[in-house]
Design a protein around this motif. Sequence first.
Motif, mmCIF file in Angstrom:
data_model
loop_
_atom_site.group_PDB
_atom_site.id
_atom_site.type_symbol
_atom_site.label_atom_id
_atom_site.label_comp_id
_atom_site.label_asym_id
_atom_site.label_seq_id
_atom_site.Cartn_x
_atom_site.Cartn_y
_atom_site.Cartn_z
ATOM 1 N N ARG A 1 0.847 -1.187 0.000
ATOM 2 C CA ARG A 1 0.000 0.000 0.000
ATOM 3 C C ARG A 1 0.881 1.234 0.000
ATOM 4 O O ARG A 1 2.053 1.188 0.356
ATOM 5 C CB ARG A 1 -0.888 0.007 1.247
ATOM 6 N N LEU A 2 0.266 2.331 -0.424
ATOM 7 C CA LEU A 2 0.977 3.604 -0.343
ATOM 8 C C LEU A 2 1.357 3.882 1.104
ATOM 9 O O LEU A 2 0.566 3.629 2.021
ATOM 10 C CB LEU A 2 0.086 4.740 -0.835
ATOM 11 N N GLU A 3 2.541 4.414 1.303
ATOM 12 C CA GLU A 3 2.952 4.859 2.624
ATOM 13 C C GLU A 3 3.042 6.379 2.633
ATOM 14 O O GLU A 3 3.059 7.024 1.576
ATOM 15 C CB GLU A 3 4.299 4.243 3.009
ATOM 16 N N LYS A 4 3.115 6.930 3.816
ATOM 17 C CA LYS A 4 3.118 8.390 3.954
ATOM 18 C C LYS A 4 4.245 9.027 3.151
ATOM 19 O O LYS A 4 4.036 10.044 2.469
ATOM 20 C CB LYS A 4 3.249 8.763 5.434
ATOM 21 N N ASP A 5 5.436 8.429 3.176
ATOM 22 C CA ASP A 5 6.580 9.020 2.481
ATOM 23 C C ASP A 5 6.376 9.044 0.970
ATOM 24 O O ASP A 5 6.895 9.926 0.283
ATOM 25 C CB ASP A 5 7.861 8.245 2.814
ATOM 26 N N ASP A 6 5.632 8.082 0.425
ATOM 27 C CA ASP A 6 5.355 8.077 -1.019
ATOM 28 C C ASP A 6 4.536 9.312 -1.397
ATOM 29 O O ASP A 6 4.736 9.915 -2.454
ATOM 30 C CB ASP A 6 4.576 6.816 -1.421
ATOM 31 N N ILE A 7 3.609 9.685 -0.528
ATOM 32 C CA ILE A 7 2.706 10.807 -0.812
ATOM 33 C C ILE A 7 3.390 12.142 -0.538
ATOM 34 O O ILE A 7 3.175 13.123 -1.249
ATOM 35 C CB ILE A 7 1.436 10.666 0.048
ATOM 36 N N LEU A 8 4.242 12.183 0.482
ATOM 37 C CA LEU A 8 4.904 13.438 0.849
ATOM 38 C C LEU A 8 6.007 13.830 -0.125
ATOM 39 O O LEU A 8 6.458 14.974 -0.117
ATOM 40 C CB LEU A 8 5.486 13.333 2.257
ATOM 41 N N ALA A 9 6.477 12.904 -0.950
ATOM 42 C CA ALA A 9 7.566 13.201 -1.880
ATOM 43 C C ALA A 9 7.172 14.342 -2.815
ATOM 44 O O ALA A 9 6.155 14.268 -3.512
ATOM 45 C CB ALA A 9 7.928 11.960 -2.687
ATOM 46 N N GLY A 10 7.965 15.403 -2.824
ATOM 47 C CA GLY A 10 7.697 16.531 -3.709
ATOM 48 C C GLY A 10 6.610 17.468 -3.219
ATOM 49 O O GLY A 10 6.203 18.389 -3.934
ATOM 50 N N LEU A 11 6.129 17.268 -1.988
ATOM 51 C CA LEU A 11 5.037 18.087 -1.463
ATOM 52 C C LEU A 11 5.578 19.325 -0.743
ATOM 53 O O LEU A 11 6.496 19.240 0.057
ATOM 54 C CB LEU A 11 4.196 17.262 -0.479
ATOM 55 N N THR A 12 4.981 20.464 -1.063
ATOM 56 C CA THR A 12 5.215 21.692 -0.306
ATOM 57 C C THR A 12 3.861 22.113 0.251
ATOM 58 O O THR A 12 2.898 22.247 -0.507
ATOM 59 C CB THR A 12 5.779 22.810 -1.194
ATOM 60 N N ALA A 13 3.783 22.292 1.583
ATOM 61 C CA ALA A 13 2.491 22.592 2.192
ATOM 62 C C ALA A 13 2.660 23.519 3.381
ATOM 63 O O ALA A 13 3.684 23.498 4.065
ATOM 64 C CB ALA A 13 1.794 21.301 2.632
ATOM 65 N N VAL A 14 1.635 24.345 3.597
ATOM 66 C CA VAL A 14 1.545 25.173 4.799
ATOM 67 C C VAL A 14 0.214 24.830 5.469
ATOM 68 O O VAL A 14 -0.847 24.964 4.849
ATOM 69 C CB VAL A 14 1.604 26.677 4.457
ATOM 70 N N VAL A 15 0.287 24.374 6.703
ATOM 71 C CA VAL A 15 -0.902 23.956 7.454
ATOM 72 C C VAL A 15 -1.088 24.941 8.603
ATOM 73 O O VAL A 15 -0.234 25.047 9.483
ATOM 74 C CB VAL A 15 -0.741 22.522 8.008
ATOM 75 N N THR A 16 -2.191 25.673 8.589
ATOM 76 C CA THR A 16 -2.443 26.635 9.662
ATOM 77 C C THR A 16 -3.810 26.354 10.282
ATOM 78 O O THR A 16 -4.772 26.038 9.575
ATOM 79 C CB THR A 16 -2.409 28.083 9.152
ATOM 80 N N VAL A 17 -3.873 26.479 11.605
ATOM 81 C CA VAL A 17 -5.158 26.403 12.302
ATOM 82 C C VAL A 17 -5.258 27.603 13.237
ATOM 83 O O VAL A 17 -4.246 28.097 13.745
ATOM 84 C CB VAL A 17 -5.314 25.091 13.111
ATOM 85 N N ARG A 18 -6.471 28.066 13.429
ATOM 86 C CA ARG A 18 -6.715 29.176 14.354
ATOM 87 C C ARG A 18 -7.815 28.767 15.322
ATOM 88 O O ARG A 18 -8.894 28.347 14.912
ATOM 89 C CB ARG A 18 -7.111 30.440 13.602
#
Length: 705
Positions: A365-382
């Motif tokens: 199955r897909l693993e987290k690292d397979d999906i995160l490869a090449g990902l740029t993200a900003v996660v904000t919560v308020r």
Amino acid sequence: MSEASYTARHLSVLEGLEAVRKRPGMYIGTTDSRGLMHCVWEIIDNAVDEALGGHCDQIDVVLHADGSVEVRDNGRGIPVDIEPKTGLTGVEVVFTKLHAGGKFGGGSYTASGGLHGVGASVVNALSSRLDVEVDRGAKTYRMTFHRGEPGTYADRGQPGPDATFTPFVDASELAVVGKVAKGRTGTRVRYWADRQIFPATATFSYDELVSRVRQTTFLVPGLRISVRDERGLPGTPGADGPYEETFVAHGGTVDFVDHLAPDTPLTDIWRLQGEGTFTETVPMLDDRGHLTSQAVERTCHVDVALRWGTGYDTEVRTFVNIIATPKGGTHLAGFEQALVKTMRKQVEVNSRRLKLGAKETAGERLEKDDILAGLTAVVTVRLAEPQFEGQTKEVLGTAPVRAIVAKVVEAELTERLTSTKRDLRTQSALLLDKVVAEMRARLSARKQKEISRRKNALETSALPTKLADCRSDDVERSELFIVEGDSALGTAKLARQSDFQALLPIRGKILNVQKASVADMLKNAECAAIIQVIGAGSGRSFDLEAARYGKVVMMTDADVDGAHIRTLLLTLIYRYMRPLVDAGRVYAAVPPLHRIELTGSGAKKSEYIYTYSEAELQQTLARLNKQGRRYKDDIQRYKGLGEMDADQLAETTMDPRRRTLRRVTASDAAAAEQVFELLMGSDVGPRRDFIVAGAGALDHTRIDA
């Protein structure tokens, strides 16, 4: 000390700011440069909290030449009226009382960065002097402190911590020192860090300050922050005089991702927004000043911007109310949980198009690292009053946030991946192809790692047949020469020391992996052979400890084609085996360009001098002429390694006692990445400009025509 002699009189009770000065590490983490910067953030974040509430749009930060720091904002201004419980003005409460402020309920801030009520008071306690001015009610109020104690300074000219200080005795005074236009409000805080607490080696970092300020403007769209450095320190942008930069962003997290992304985009920047509510029980002060537990409904706003690129590096930044959480927390856990769940579901739905066999869909199955490869993200919560793990606020601990973030990200991401719009459908297909290719690359690398260990004499080797391996199992001593062409291989086999030198020939120019996908790279026979022979995997799964050779040496011809092949090899190694470069284990061989044969009296039989550049050749000939040494006019110029005899190749290029190797390093990874993208990437325009700009420096004699 015996039990009988250890009594209550030996216990110390530290009160108020005395506790902060005694144990500063409890409040700011450390007293080195990081702690010094943490104090700056505490004051800046108070101003930013005003901006979050919509009361401020301009903040100025000044690093003064005398070592002080000043933060100015045009927010509402700290309250100047009397706080009823303490009988002190709001200004004195904020700067002298721990766990006091407008962020403990009461509706002053719905979301803020300063949450423990220790920010301004801790900075005051750790400062040899702190001045605060407040514009409010058409007046300017002023109060000064010495190591947390309010009083007055007898300033003569420029204010400073060495001026005579007189503490207040009977009652504190918030002095009115001027008038301002009606409606104008704001706060100005200037402080001098106490060098009894912070060592002289602790300094304010301008680059770190600018980086954090730029980050803040991305998270609070429309907020303008200026940073001015008046220190004139060598090695800083303000070395030659006051230097000021101003930052403002209107695109929010989308602009932030665009700023952070290092590689060529595979998808557009997608913004995922939503909110959720949860209930938590918190202690609240009642009218009589008693703490009682009450159930409070909280709202958590989620704002995520992300995009995938063609690379495999991951850049994920997380924030709570604009406070960075570098060690993650529940919001990051929810984000990653939703990514994995959503992508696995989409891959399963599209398994036929992705050509996933029964084994791949059932066993892997897909693993987290397979999906995160090449990902740029900003996660904000308020959210109001988030729970952090410690005053330094590096990890978010509010548990319900995980489920809220996961729900928002899953719903919004699924909507884009299943959209019927042409652009989104194309991007979705490319993204699924990429994550599946990453999965296959991981599985392939794992298999390679299992079979690429050195085989003993009783086992059959699974390594490429064209590899001329060495006999030694000593990784530190062994060397792998990647040789250009079969003609050079034949000579190199005779020239090498087979005990510790291995040879791998490649056929001309390998694939340019900067423009190719991971799947294309793995399909390429030359690239796959190099990765398999080195034996440490590739990309995320690369394990430096598993590398089979202590040195990897690129041995190519000393001409333009050889330089091109060397660049292609470097691109492969840098992109997929970067730890080799970081560890200083990649080298370029330096073969000679010319051979001068000495003749006449005094010359030994077959005495040669090798030169490695045109300039060195001319200098050597001039020196020989001056010394009266004779040499053959027919000076040999090597066009390739295959033109050398084995003994010549060994003497000049392969023998550790005589050769020259150039170590390949990349001290600035970001700059190196930009150079590779310029020279080898898909964008032709910048490369054309680079070539045209450097055309004047080209040595035309080195072009084979």
